[in-house]
Design a protein around this motif. Structure first.
Motif, PDB file in Angstrom:
ATOM      1  N   GLU A 116       0.828  -1.207   0.000  1.00 27.88           N
ATOM      2  CA  GLU A 116       0.000   0.000   0.000  1.00 27.88           C
ATOM      3  C   GLU A 116       0.869   1.267   0.000  1.00 27.88           C
ATOM      4  O   GLU A 116       1.671   1.461   0.916  1.00 27.88           O
ATOM      5  N   GLY A 117       0.727   2.079  -1.023  1.00 27.34           N
ATOM      6  CA  GLY A 117       1.417   3.374  -1.053  1.00 27.34           C
ATOM      7  C   GLY A 117       2.825   3.347  -1.614  1.00 27.34           C
ATOM      8  O   GLY A 117       3.519   4.362  -1.582  1.00 27.34           O
ATOM      9  N   THR A 154       3.529  10.836  -0.044  1.00 23.84           N
ATOM     10  CA  THR A 154       3.523  10.174   1.272  1.00 23.84           C
ATOM     11  C   THR A 154       3.744  11.156   2.405  1.00 23.84           C
ATOM     12  O   THR A 154       4.639  12.007   2.351  1.00 23.84           O
ATOM     13  N   SER A 212       3.438   4.742  13.526  1.00 20.26           N
ATOM     14  CA  SER A 212       3.911   5.365  12.288  1.00 20.26           C
ATOM     15  C   SER A 212       5.042   6.340  12.558  1.00 20.26           C
ATOM     16  O   SER A 212       5.245   6.779  13.695  1.00 20.26           O
ATOM     17  N   GLU A 253       3.177   0.360   5.423  1.00 20.32           N
ATOM     18  CA  GLU A 253       2.341   1.071   4.451  1.00 20.32           C
ATOM     19  C   GLU A 253       2.759   2.531   4.377  1.00 20.32           C
ATOM     20  O   GLU A 253       3.145   3.121   5.388  1.00 20.32           O
ATOM     21  N   SER A 298       1.292   6.305   3.404  1.00 27.97           N
ATOM     22  CA  SER A 298      -0.032   6.932   3.280  1.00 27.97           C
ATOM     23  C   SER A 298       0.090   8.437   3.060  1.00 27.97           C
ATOM     24  O   SER A 298       0.949   9.087   3.663  1.00 27.97           O
ATOM     25  N   PHE A 348      -1.416   9.011   9.820  1.00 28.00           N
ATOM     26  CA  PHE A 348      -1.833   7.707  10.328  1.00 28.00           C
ATOM     27  C   PHE A 348      -2.609   7.909  11.628  1.00 28.00           C
ATOM     28  O   PHE A 348      -2.159   8.626  12.518  1.00 28.00           O
TER      29      PHE A 348
END
Ligand SMILES: Nc1nc2c(c(=O)[nH]1)N[C@H]1C(S)=C(S)[C@@H](COP(=O)(O)O)O[C@H]1N2
Ligand SMILES: [Mo]
Length: 360
Positions: free
Chosen positions: A67-68, A139, A162, A212, A214, A218
């Motif tokens: 993911e990402g 990101t 995170s 991941e 994002s 987070f």
């Protein structure tokens, strides 16, 4: 003598709930006498596991970065072991260390001051693996997911934390597969964990199985709900990150079996212990006190930027009853407080340790 020290170190704190005792039995502390070692012997390092220990088969293990990421990766343990790796001594401390001296007590793992230890961690620099996977340009946060699952109140979740993109750049985080030259033990995150040097332990996600990237912050439970310094339950608070300056002494003499009260023989006694701080900040000074009279301890060179410092002091002990304390100052000028800082979760209590001894 502040009141809390009397309560905390003279055995007056009581009324621990059964739940607290259960947590204390599962999550053991580092024994104070192991502070003689630069490296805490494997198996004697403190443990903090929120849920149940998951047993992951290292031959089937994969670390997934999907993911990402522009270049998704699925890495086996051998893939990771074959990447360029480094070994670093890093002192890890639980953010809840000292919680049981913060009153009113938060009903969680009732640490005294024993949730600290130093290991030689071997692993791959996190940045290099993230770079290989090429996070999307938008990101903002990169999240790290443990295989363990459990509940905090009604909220079921995997343990996950995170780091922001800029934190990732600043920190020397490692994807760790060895502790003191041996594969990680199951309770310390086998087969792979994160170690974030200089930060309290919650950032060092054990049983790491997924990363991941994002574009939005987070919002995982362990990131936003736990691990904020809070004066009241209404406020959001400030994130717990760097370890605060702290120190411990190795209790001199010999203990009584159940009370743990110390007894020692009069004469010249060498007192020693450890001091540490976060963010790679070194220790500038340690002071030792007998009944409130402070003297300077000698510092020995630390074994690494993120490893604790040994300190030593001589004490001419005459018969009597005494209270011993130690207090560290780091190179940024932070000094341990004499009273525990107030926090509703008992986080970040770096107040000085006080130890009662009888010289005979
Ligand atoms: N997956 C997972 N990682 C985790 C935890 C956990 O419960 N689950 N506890 C964290 C906390 S609060 C601390 S202090 C450290 C403790 O690491 P240790 O048990 O190896 O000493 O692990 C961190 N990583
Ligand atoms: Mo912790």
């Amino acid at each position: 003598m502040p009141k809390y020290q009397h309560r905390a170190y003279c055995g007056i704190i009581d009324n621990f709930s059964e739940a607290e005792v259960c947590l204390a039995n599962r999550n053991h502390g580092t024994l104070a006498e192991t502070l003689v070692n630069d490296i805490t012997p494997t198996g004697m390092h403190y443990l903090l596991t929120h849920f149940d220990v998951p047993f992951l088969d290292s031959s089937l293990y994969r670390l997934e970065l999907r993911e990402g990421f522009e270049n998704p990766l699925s890495l086996s343990l051998d893939d990771i072991r074959n990447l360029h790796n480094v070994s670093m001594p890093v002192t890890l401390e639980c953010a809840g260390n000292g919680r049981r001296m913060v009153e009113p007590r938060s009903k969680s793992m009732p640490w005294g001051g024993e949730a600290v230890g130093t290991s030689l961690w071997t692993g791959v620099p996190l940045k290099s693996v993230i770079d290989m996977a090429e996070p999307n340009s938008a990101t903002c946060d990169i999240s790290f997911w443990g295989a363990d699952y459990g509940y905090c109140g009604d909220v079921g979740h995997h343990f996950a934390r995170s780091l922001s993109v800029s934190q990732l750049q600043e920190l020397d985080a490692l994807l760790v597969f060895e502790m003191n030259g041996q594969p990680l033990l199951p309770q310390h995150g086998a087969p792979l964990r994160l170690v974030v040097p200089g930060w309290y332990g919650m950032a060092s996600v054990k049983w790491l199985v997924r990363i991941e990237a994002s574009p939005v912050p987070f919002r995982g439970y362990q990131q936003v709900k736990s691990y904020n310094y809070r004066q009241t339950s209404e406020e959001q608070g400030k994130r717990v990150e760097d370890i605060k300056v702290n120190s411990r002494m190795v209790p001199p003499g010999a203990p009584d079996w159940t009370s743990r009260d110390r007894r020692l023989s009069a004469g010249n006694i060498e007192i020693f212990g450890r001091a540490w701080s976060g963010g790679g900040t070194g220790i500038a000074k340690v002071q030792f006190s007998v009944d409130g009279k402070w003297i300077k301890a000698k510092l020995l060179p630390s074994k690494g930027r993120y490893a604790w410092t040994k300190w030593v002091v001589d004490w001419q002990a005459e018969p009597g009853k005494y209270k011993l304390m130690c207090r560290a100052e780091d190179k940024a000028g932070n000094v341990q407080p004499l009273e525990p800082p107030w926090d509703i979760g008992g986080l970040g209590n770096n107040a000085v340790q006080c130890l009662k001894v009888t010289v005979v």
